[in-house]
Write an enzyme that holds these catalytic residues in place. Structure first.
Site, PDB file in Angstrom:
ATOM      1  N   HIS A   1      11.574  17.659 -30.425  1.00  0.00           N
ATOM      2  CA  HIS A   1      12.625  19.222 -30.784  1.00  0.00           C
ATOM      3  C   HIS A   1      12.710  19.294 -32.567  1.00  0.00           C
ATOM      4  O   HIS A   1      13.707  19.666 -33.065  1.00  0.00           O
ATOM      5  CB  HIS A   1      13.293  19.792 -29.954  1.00  0.00           C
TER       6      HIS A   1
ATOM      7  N   ASN B   1      14.620  25.784 -22.494  1.00  0.00           N
ATOM      8  CA  ASN B   1      12.902  25.644 -22.888  1.00  0.00           C
ATOM      9  C   ASN B   1      12.930  27.813 -23.035  1.00  0.00           C
ATOM     10  O   ASN B   1      13.283  28.089 -21.918  1.00  0.00           O
ATOM     11  CB  ASN B   1      12.476  24.616 -22.551  1.00  0.00           C
TER      12      ASN B   1
ATOM     13  N   HIS C   1      23.712  19.213 -26.205  1.00  0.00           N
ATOM     14  CA  HIS C   1      23.873  17.339 -25.747  1.00  0.00           C
ATOM     15  C   HIS C   1      24.842  18.687 -23.684  1.00  0.00           C
ATOM     16  O   HIS C   1      25.931  19.692 -23.824  1.00  0.00           O
ATOM     17  CB  HIS C   1      24.926  17.086 -24.868  1.00  0.00           C
TER      18      HIS C   1
ATOM     19  N   ARG D   1      19.093  13.445 -18.519  1.00  0.00           N
ATOM     20  CA  ARG D   1      19.740  14.363 -19.286  1.00  0.00           C
ATOM     21  C   ARG D   1      20.998  13.350 -20.165  1.00  0.00           C
ATOM     22  O   ARG D   1      21.363  13.385 -21.196  1.00  0.00           O
ATOM     23  CB  ARG D   1      18.918  15.785 -19.749  1.00  0.00           C
TER      24      ARG D   1
ATOM     25  N   ARG E   1      20.857   9.493 -34.812  1.00  0.00           N
ATOM     26  CA  ARG E   1      20.978  10.945 -35.864  1.00  0.00           C
ATOM     27  C   ARG E   1      21.971  10.952 -36.810  1.00  0.00           C
ATOM     28  O   ARG E   1      21.762  11.179 -37.405  1.00  0.00           O
ATOM     29  CB  ARG E   1      20.199  12.180 -34.810  1.00  0.00           C
TER      30      ARG E   1
HETATM   31 FE1  HDD Z   1      16.036  17.239 -23.732  1.00  0.00          FE
HETATM   32  C1  HDD Z   1      16.481  18.114 -27.357  1.00  0.00           C
HETATM   33  C2  HDD Z   1      15.742  21.456 -23.885  1.00  0.00           C
HETATM   34  C3  HDD Z   1      14.641  17.147 -21.168  1.00  0.00           C
HETATM   35  C4  HDD Z   1      16.115  13.931 -24.119  1.00  0.00           C
HETATM   36  N1  HDD Z   1      16.210  19.329 -25.280  1.00  0.00           N
HETATM   37  C5  HDD Z   1      16.299  18.807 -26.909  1.00  0.00           C
HETATM   38  C6  HDD Z   1      16.407  20.101 -27.464  1.00  0.00           C
HETATM   39  C7  HDD Z   1      16.476  21.016 -26.504  1.00  0.00           C
HETATM   40  C8  HDD Z   1      16.145  20.239 -24.987  1.00  0.00           C
HETATM   41  C9  HDD Z   1      16.301  22.828 -26.354  1.00  0.00           C
HETATM   42  C10 HDD Z   1      16.038  20.513 -29.019  1.00  0.00           C
HETATM   43  C11 HDD Z   1      18.059  20.708 -29.352  1.00  0.00           C
HETATM   44  C12 HDD Z   1      18.186  21.286 -30.960  1.00  0.00           C
HETATM   45  O1  HDD Z   1      17.614  22.173 -30.907  1.00  0.00           O
HETATM   46  O2  HDD Z   1      18.890  20.525 -31.264  1.00  0.00           O
HETATM   47  N2  HDD Z   1      14.736  19.094 -22.721  1.00  0.00           N
HETATM   48  C13 HDD Z   1      15.384  20.118 -23.020  1.00  0.00           C
HETATM   49  C14 HDD Z   1      15.328  20.579 -21.364  1.00  0.00           C
HETATM   50  C15 HDD Z   1      14.349  19.499 -20.403  1.00  0.00           C
HETATM   51  C16 HDD Z   1      15.236  18.368 -21.428  1.00  0.00           C
HETATM   52  C17 HDD Z   1      15.342  22.271 -21.186  1.00  0.00           C
HETATM   53  C18 HDD Z   1      14.080  20.016 -18.680  1.00  0.00           C
HETATM   54  C19 HDD Z   1      15.167  20.041 -18.529  1.00  0.00           C
HETATM   55  N3  HDD Z   1      15.530  16.624 -23.230  1.00  0.00           N
HETATM   56  C20 HDD Z   1      14.717  16.456 -21.825  1.00  0.00           C
HETATM   57  C21 HDD Z   1      15.300  14.845 -20.732  1.00  0.00           C
HETATM   58  C22 HDD Z   1      15.039  14.008 -21.660  1.00  0.00           C
HETATM   59  C23 HDD Z   1      15.517  14.650 -22.448  1.00  0.00           C
HETATM   60  C24 HDD Z   1      14.060  14.596 -19.290  1.00  0.00           C
HETATM   61  C25 HDD Z   1      15.845  12.652 -21.660  1.00  0.00           C
HETATM   62  C26 HDD Z   1      15.813  12.000 -20.662  1.00  0.00           C
HETATM   63  N4  HDD Z   1      15.980  15.958 -25.241  1.00  0.00           N
HETATM   64  C27 HDD Z   1      16.519  14.529 -25.360  1.00  0.00           C
HETATM   65  C28 HDD Z   1      15.926  14.381 -26.503  1.00  0.00           C
HETATM   66  C29 HDD Z   1      16.954  15.166 -27.636  1.00  0.00           C
HETATM   67  C30 HDD Z   1      16.403  16.648 -26.786  1.00  0.00           C
HETATM   68  C31 HDD Z   1      16.221  13.050 -27.489  1.00  0.00           C
HETATM   69  C32 HDD Z   1      16.408  15.249 -29.242  1.00  0.00           C
HETATM   70  C33 HDD Z   1      17.229  15.768 -29.970  1.00  0.00           C
HETATM   71  C34 HDD Z   1      18.539  15.550 -29.242  1.00  0.00           C
HETATM   72  O3  HDD Z   1      18.331  15.872 -28.030  1.00  0.00           O
HETATM   73  O4  HDD Z   1      19.568  16.468 -29.925  1.00  0.00           O
HETATM   74  O5  HDD Z   1      17.840  13.823 -26.217  1.00  0.00           O
END
Ligand code: HDD
Length: 713
Positions: free
Chosen positions: A81, A154, A345, A364, A375
């Site tokens: 993202h 999402n 979060h 998550r 970050r």
């Molecule tokens: Fe995630 C970012 C949505 C599964 C780990 N996720 C992130 C963002 C969105 C989602 C919208 C961007 C937030 C922003 O604008 O800063 N993610 C989802 C949805 C999931 C999902 C709807 C399924 C239900 N994500 C998911 C899993 C993991 C992550 C299974 C890890 C185990 N997601 C992350 C992250 C991020 C992230 C690595 C990257 C940047 C951040 O968190 O802040 O932690």
């Protein structure tokens, strides 16, 4: 004060989070230049040197400070993202939902809870294009009185995997390949499809990813889904399973693939520009918040596991209750400070909202906090202006990089007697967060319950629910995505895997990717549909759509001004396109300014096209390849086309004449069925505009679908 400034003022004063942000805003207009220490700078265009042609001196503190700051002005982009766009707004509940949750921001319809929303793509890096085929993130931070609540959603309601431990694998597979960092922002490569064929639980999500959902027309026209199963808990401690939905009031609409690809080159910022401009114009996007709820006692009443994130709860079985509305009414002042530094979060919850044992959600809950530490450079990211709650913070956490708060006093531990044990834990009556006391027992195992084993039924349900056009788009997406894969065995395995969804789908995939059709095409046992997942059944609205007008000197001013006025009345924007920028003169001598020329725009940036009359204007346009290409491409992408009086002649000079008319008995049939609205007699202009606006509201006219291959554009 102009309209934009006035809107900004209203927004700042009405919104409590924005009042909070106000103290951080700095306006440098008309000020004298200083260093970061506040010392005024007398000269900034030359470094301090020993002689005019000599070396720069170490003592040049201004030079060193400026360069050092510059050298450090990047932070790591989000691991997923990375490319996103953030906006401010507010949320209001329709009526108290006390029966289901005690969350305070869901009780009082008069309360406007400030929100910050960041839309994003998942795979591409920060500088990638907006219109790539990808899932879109839709993350909302509610600044509630009881603390921040983040709904990190999402635009697709299911996920690739069932257990968070596989998240690094799916992300590594879909991101650019590590040896050459190709391709950018795309799933169309070997490593991703290798992962897919080895991970059948991805099947349902792949169907959504290859559908039109993954190329939205606008952030304003997509749904949001919390995906994971959460809990609502009411004041009496009664809990229910809940899934969250955002429903856009403009409906759910998409681009077509050819258009999305071209936009990625012509306007990589297409989605963020669309949102930025809509908000600046006062066209505030609105989304209803919906919840699906399942009673604890009904947990096992479904033919899917309600904790499985690769499953939807079909809306026809578990209805979506719309509980409130979010309005996005403010752009940011500074992209980095707000959009880049905002930290979401799923674990940021308030009393009344709790978790389930969904194994993806559980993982998550670890990952999001962890990722912010690298970050945003340490544990104090909650103090960054955009992340600060409007609720007060009191605890014994101290120090760390970039600590802003000056915590007074000697006590930073608990229990303590020096400060009467303050800050003290709050009781439940005082809104202290109490976790739902779910009874859990079991052996420590690395296993999945067998209720998570059905990977294909809902993929078939999705396929069954698509219109014929949506199905055709999915097959074409398979042809592009899997057609880009080099490894022949992987391609064949894709065909064999999707044979489990529907044999005819697999046959069609195989035909376009150089693979063998399945040996025994499967006739699915799942035959039902979920109409709610088809975009055919969405809201149709012309509001905020954008129409291009092709024009040259010698146009009919009366005609164009009548049409433009009616379109504006219906909330449809117009822009005049011509060979050159500047002013154009009508037959009657009136002047109109050109908004864009063919170099600075293209048909792909508009929802429809209008060609006004005026003999001279139309004759000039007929000689322009760009104008004819503009029309052909608009037609190919199934968008509304309107022409009045001599303007109709231009349509007849385009490819529409030959292609669209093939098989049509009369021009009337062409007009009514194909979204090509024409009128020769200018006295019927009101009938024309009404029909034209209705056609624009349809978004696209898929009846042209089968003719698109014939259009040279
Ligand atoms: Fe995630 C970012 C949505 C599964 C780990 N996720 C992130 C963002 C969105 C989602 C919208 C961007 C937030 C922003 O604008 O800063 N993610 C989802 C949805 C999931 C999902 C709807 C399924 C239900 N994500 C998911 C899993 C993991 C992550 C299974 C890890 C185990 N997601 C992350 C992250 C991020 C992230 C690595 C990257 C940047 C951040 O968190 O802040 O932690």
């Amino acid at each position: 004060m102009d309209k934009n400034q006035q809107q900004k003022e209203n927004f700042i004063h009405e919104n409590s989070k924005n009042k909070d942000l106000e103290s951080y805003r700095a306006d440098h207009g008309e000020e004298l230049l200083t260093t970061n220490q506040g010392v005024r700078v007398s000269h900034t265009d030359d470094s301090l040197k020993a002689g005019n042609r000599g070396p720069t001196l170490m003592e040049d503190f201004h030079f060193r400070e400026k360069l050092t700051h510059f050298d450090h002005e990047r932070i790591p982009e989000r691991v997923v993202h990375a490319r996103g766009f953030g906006v401010h707004g507010y949320f209001q509940v329709y009526e108290p939902i006390t029966e289901y949750t005690k969350a305070k921001f869901l009780q009082d319809p008069s309360v406007k809870t400030p929100v910050f929303v960041r839309f994003s793509t998942v795979v591409g890096s920060r500088g990638s294009a907006d219109t790539v085929r990808d899932v879109r993130g839709f993350a909302t931070k509610f600044y509630t009185e009881e603390g921040n609540y983040d709904l990190v959603a999402n635009n697709i309601p299911v996920f690739f995997i069932q257990d968070a431990i596989k998240f690094p694998d799916v992300v590594h597979a879909i991101k650019p390949e590590p040896h050459n960092e190709i391709p950018q922002a795309s799933a169309a490569h070997d490593t991703f499809w290798d992962f897919v064929v080895n991970t059948p639980e991805t099947a349902h999500m792949i169907m959504w990813l290859l559908s039109d959902r993954a190329i939205p027309r606008s952030f304003r026209m997509m749904e949001g889904f919390g995906v994971n199963t959460f809990r609502f808990v009411n004041q009496q401690g009664k809990a229910r399973f809940v899934k969250f939905h955002w429903k856009p009031l403009l409906g759910v609409h998409s681009l077509v693939w050819d258009e999305a690809q071209k936009l990625a080159g012509k306007d990589p910022d297409y989605h963020r520009r669309d949102l930025w401009e809509a908000i600046n114009m006062g066209e505030y996007p609105e989304y209803e918040l919906g919840v699906q709820m399942i009673e604890e006692e009904e947990e096992f009443n479904f033919n899917f596991d309600i904790l499985d994130p690769t499953k939807i709860w079909p809306e026809e079985i578990v209805p979506v209750k719309r509980i409130g509305k979010m309005t996005l009414d403010g752009n940011v002042d500074n992209f980095f400070a707000e959009t880049e530094q905002v930290a979401f979060h799923p674990g940021h919850v308030v009393p009344g909202i709790d978790f389930s044992n969904d194994p993806l959600l559980q993982g998550r809950l670890f990952s999001y906090l962890d990722t912010q530490l690298i970050r945003l450079g340490g544990p104090n990211f909650h103090e960054i202006a955009i992340n600060r709650p409007i609720a007060p913070i009191h605890n014994n956490q101290r120090d760390g990089y970039h600590r802003m708060t000056i915590d007074c006093g000697s006590v930073s531990y608990s229990p303590n007697s020096l400060q009467a044990n303050a800050p003290m834990p709050a009781s439940e009556a005082e809104n202290g967060y109490v976790h739902y006391q779910e009874k859990v027992e079991g052996q420590k195992v690395r296993q999945r319950n067998e209720s998570f084993n059905d990977h294909f039924s809902q993929a078939t349900l999705f396929w069954n629910s698509m219109s014929s056009t949506e199905k055709q788009h999915i097959v074409e997406a398979f042809h592009f995505e899997v057609g880009s894969v080099m490894d022949k065995e992987i391609k064949q395995r894709v065909v064999d895997m999707f044979n489990n969804v529907d044999g005819q789908l697999a046959v069609q995939i195989a035909a376009g990717i150089g693979a063998m059709p399945p040996k025994a095409p499967m006739i699915p046992t799942v035959t039902n549909q979920s109409p709610a997942v088809s975009q055919e059944n969405t809201i149709k609205d012309a509001r905020s759509r954008k129409v291009a007008i092709l024009l040259e000197n010698g146009f009919n001013h009366t005609e164009i001004s009548q049409v433009m006025e009616s379109l504006a009345g219906a909330g449809v924007q117009t822009e005049i396109i011509s060979k050159n920028l500047g002013m154009l003169t009508s037959v009657e001598g009136q002047q109109l300014e050109v908004g864009k020329n063919y170099v600075t725009t293209g048909s792909i940036k508009y929802d429809g096209l209008y060609i006004p009359g005026g003999q001279q204007s139309v004759s000039t346009l007929t000689m322009q390849g760009e104008a004819l290409h503009f029309i052909n491409e608009t037609f190919k992408h199934a968008k509304t086309i309107g022409a009045t009086s001599e303007g109709v002649d231009l349509l007849m000079a385009s490819a529409i004449q030959g292609v669209a008319m093939a098989g049509a008995d009369t021009q009337d049939q062409l007009m009514s069925e194909m979204g090509v609205v024409t009128i020769r007699n200018a006295s019927d202009i009101n009938t024309f505009t009404q029909e034209f606006i209705n056609a624009i509201a349809q978004h696209r006219h898929w009846i042209r679908q089968n003719k698109k291959q014939m259009i040279p554009a």
